[in-house]
Design a protein around this motif. Structure first.
Motif, PDB file in Angstrom:
ATOM      1  N   PHE A 139     -59.895 -49.309 -80.545  1.00  0.00           N
ATOM      2  CA  PHE A 139     -61.205 -48.848 -81.031  1.00  0.00           C
ATOM      3  C   PHE A 139     -61.336 -47.368 -80.713  1.00  0.00           C
ATOM      4  O   PHE A 139     -61.896 -46.977 -79.692  1.00  0.00           O
ATOM      5  CB  PHE A 139     -62.303 -49.703 -80.413  1.00  0.00           C
ATOM      6  CG  PHE A 139     -62.237 -51.131 -80.898  1.00  0.00           C
ATOM      7  CD1 PHE A 139     -62.738 -51.471 -82.144  1.00  0.00           C
ATOM      8  CD2 PHE A 139     -61.630 -52.116 -80.138  1.00  0.00           C
ATOM      9  CE1 PHE A 139     -62.652 -52.779 -82.623  1.00  0.00           C
ATOM     10  CE2 PHE A 139     -61.544 -53.417 -80.604  1.00  0.00           C
ATOM     11  CZ  PHE A 139     -62.052 -53.748 -81.851  1.00  0.00           C
ATOM     12  N   TYR A 144     -67.651 -46.844 -81.649  1.00  0.00           N
ATOM     13  CA  TYR A 144     -67.422 -48.062 -80.873  1.00  0.00           C
ATOM     14  C   TYR A 144     -67.889 -47.861 -79.430  1.00  0.00           C
ATOM     15  O   TYR A 144     -67.209 -47.241 -78.615  1.00  0.00           O
ATOM     16  CB  TYR A 144     -65.945 -48.447 -80.909  1.00  0.00           C
ATOM     17  CG  TYR A 144     -65.449 -48.769 -82.294  1.00  0.00           C
ATOM     18  CD1 TYR A 144     -65.954 -49.859 -83.005  1.00  0.00           C
ATOM     19  CD2 TYR A 144     -64.499 -47.969 -82.918  1.00  0.00           C
ATOM     20  CE1 TYR A 144     -65.515 -50.152 -84.286  1.00  0.00           C
ATOM     21  CE2 TYR A 144     -64.043 -48.259 -84.205  1.00  0.00           C
ATOM     22  CZ  TYR A 144     -64.564 -49.344 -84.880  1.00  0.00           C
ATOM     23  OH  TYR A 144     -64.134 -49.632 -86.150  1.00  0.00           O
ATOM     24  N   ASP A 279     -63.996 -49.883 -75.118  1.00  0.00           N
ATOM     25  CA  ASP A 279     -64.513 -49.076 -76.218  1.00  0.00           C
ATOM     26  C   ASP A 279     -64.032 -47.627 -76.098  1.00  0.00           C
ATOM     27  O   ASP A 279     -63.338 -47.249 -75.140  1.00  0.00           O
ATOM     28  CB  ASP A 279     -66.042 -49.188 -76.330  1.00  0.00           C
ATOM     29  CG  ASP A 279     -66.825 -48.520 -75.194  1.00  0.00           C
ATOM     30  OD1 ASP A 279     -66.305 -47.578 -74.555  1.00  0.00           O
ATOM     31  OD2 ASP A 279     -67.971 -48.944 -74.955  1.00  0.00           O
TER      32      ASP A 279
END
Length: 328
Positions: A139, A144, A279
Motif C-alpha cells: 500500500f 492508504y 499502511d
C-alpha cells in the motif's frame, strides 16, 4: 558490501552468505520462509527451510512436505558467516522478519508485515537499527491510512449485528489465511455461529492451538449456512458459495477497500479497509526509525512514490521487482 539480489522470479538472495529469503531455487543453502502465504512459500514443496513453528504448521496444511528447522522468535542461529534472528512480523500467525548480522553489515528482510500488528498474530518487534532494510510496500500511496483496531472491530461486528437483526445473512469476503481468522477473532465476542469456507477452516486449528479465539465456528455447509455469519473468499462466492441464500449482505475486508474505485468495481454492501499489511505512513515512519543505509522496496505498484518520500528524508532506496499474488 552486502549483495542483495532478486532470485529469478521468486525470492531474494544474499549470495555471499548462502542465504535465501522466501526462495525457491537451489543456490542457497539456508532458506528462510517468512510466512505461509502462497507467494512466500517455496515452489518446491519438498525443500528444507527455516521458519517459525506456526509457519511450519500452516505450510503443512497447505501441502508442504519438506523438513523445517523451527526457530523461536528472538532465538539467534549461528551460521558460518552470519547470525540470523527472527522477529514477529504482525502480518499473520507465524509471520516473521529475518534479521541477518554479518561482518559486512546487517539486513532485515520483512516478508509481509503489519504494524500495529494483527491481533491474530504473535505481535510485531524489530531491531533498533539496520543497514539494509528489505521491505514490502503493498500500500504505497498516501491514500492508504488505516483506522485503529478498535474502530475496525466495531465496523466488522456492527455490520454483522445489523445484518442479522434485519433478517439477512452476513458474508465477509476475506483471504482464507490470516484475514479470515482475524475477522473471526473480531466476531468471536458476538458468540453467534460462524461458518468459514473449507479451505480456511482447515487452517483454523493452528490458530486455536496458538491461543487465538475464533468464536463459535464450523466448516461451511450449504444446507445450514443461512442465518450464520459466513466467511469466504471473493472467488468462492463467484463459484456458488451460499448462492442458495437469497437474503444476504456482503462485506469486503481488504486494504483495497480504501480505494474510491472499489465502490463502483465491487458489488458489495460494505467496504471495510482491513489490511494485514502496514499502511503508507507506518512504512515511512518505520524507515525513519530504523535509519537504514539503503531501503530495498518490493511488492509494490508505486515504488517511485515511496522512493520520493524516502529521498526527502535522505534515505537511499531501490526497487526490487518481485512476483506477487494478491492476499489482501
Amino acid at each position: 558490501m552486502i549483495e542483495i539480489t532478486k532470485a529469478g522470479y521468486h525470492g531474494i538472495q544474499l549470495p555471499q552468505f548462502n542465504i535465501g529469503f522466501d526462495y525457491s531455487g537451489s543456490r542457497a543453502e539456508h532458506v528462510f520462509i517468512s510466512h505461509a502465504h502462497a507467494d512466500h512459500m517455496p515452489r518446491n514443496r519438498n525443500v528444507d527451510v527455516f521458519c517459525t513453528e506456526n509457519t511450519y504448521k500452516l505450510m503443512q496444511k497447505r501441502g508442504y512436505k519438506g523438513n523445517a528447522t523451527v526457530l523461536k522468535f528472538g532465538e539467534t542461529l549461528e551460521l558460518p558467516t552470519s547470525k540470523v534472528t527472527l522477529y514477529p512480523a504482525g502480518h499473520i500467525l507465524g509471520s516473521a522478519m529475518v534479521y541477518v548480522e554479518t561482518d559486512e553489515g546487517s539486513v532485515l528482510y520483512t516478508g509481509d508485515y503489519r504494524t500495529p500488528p494483527s491481533p491474530a498474530s504473535e505481535g510485531f518487534e524489530c531491531p533498533d537499527s539496520v543497514d539494509h532494510f528489505i521491505t514490502e510496500a503493498t500500500f504505497s500511496l498516501p491514500i492508504y491510512r488505516w483506522a485503529g483496531h478498535d474502530e475496525l472491530t466495531d465496523e466488522v461486528t456492527g455490520f454483522a449485528k445489523h445484518t442479522l437483526e434485519e433478517g439477512y445473512t452476513p458474508v465477509f469476503l476475506a483471504y482464507n489465511l490470516g484475514k479470515a481468522q482475524e475477522v473471526m477473532h473480531m466476531l468471536s465476542s458476538l458468540d453467534h455461529p460462524i461458518q468459514i469456507h473449507g479451505a480456511g477452516y482447515k487452517l483454523c486449528e493452528v490458530y486455536e492451538e496458538a491461543g487465538i479465539e475464533l468464536g463459535n465456528y464450523e466448516s461451511y455447509d450449504r444446507e445450514t449456512c443461512e442465518g450464520k455469519i459466513l466467511v469466504t473468499t471473493n472467488s468462492a462466492l463467484n463459484n456458488g458459495f451460499a448462492s442458495n441464500v437469497k437474503k444476504k449482505r456482503l462485506a469486503y475486508c481488504s486494504g483495497w477497500a480504501a480505494r474510491e474505485s472499489s465502490r463502483t468495481q465491487l458489488t458489495v454492501d460494505k467496504l471495510i479497509p482491513l489490511s494485514d499489511h502496514l499502511d503508507f505512513f507506518e512504512l515511512i515512519e518505520l524507515c525513519k526509525k530504523l535509519e537504514p543505509t539503503r531501503v530495498h522496496i518490493t511488492h509494490t505498484p508505486n515504488a517511485n512514490v515511496v522512493q520520493h518520500y524516502l529521498d526527502e528524508l535522505g534515505i537511499a532506496s531501490r526497487f526490487l521487482d518481485l512476483e506477487t499474488e494478491t492476499d489482501d
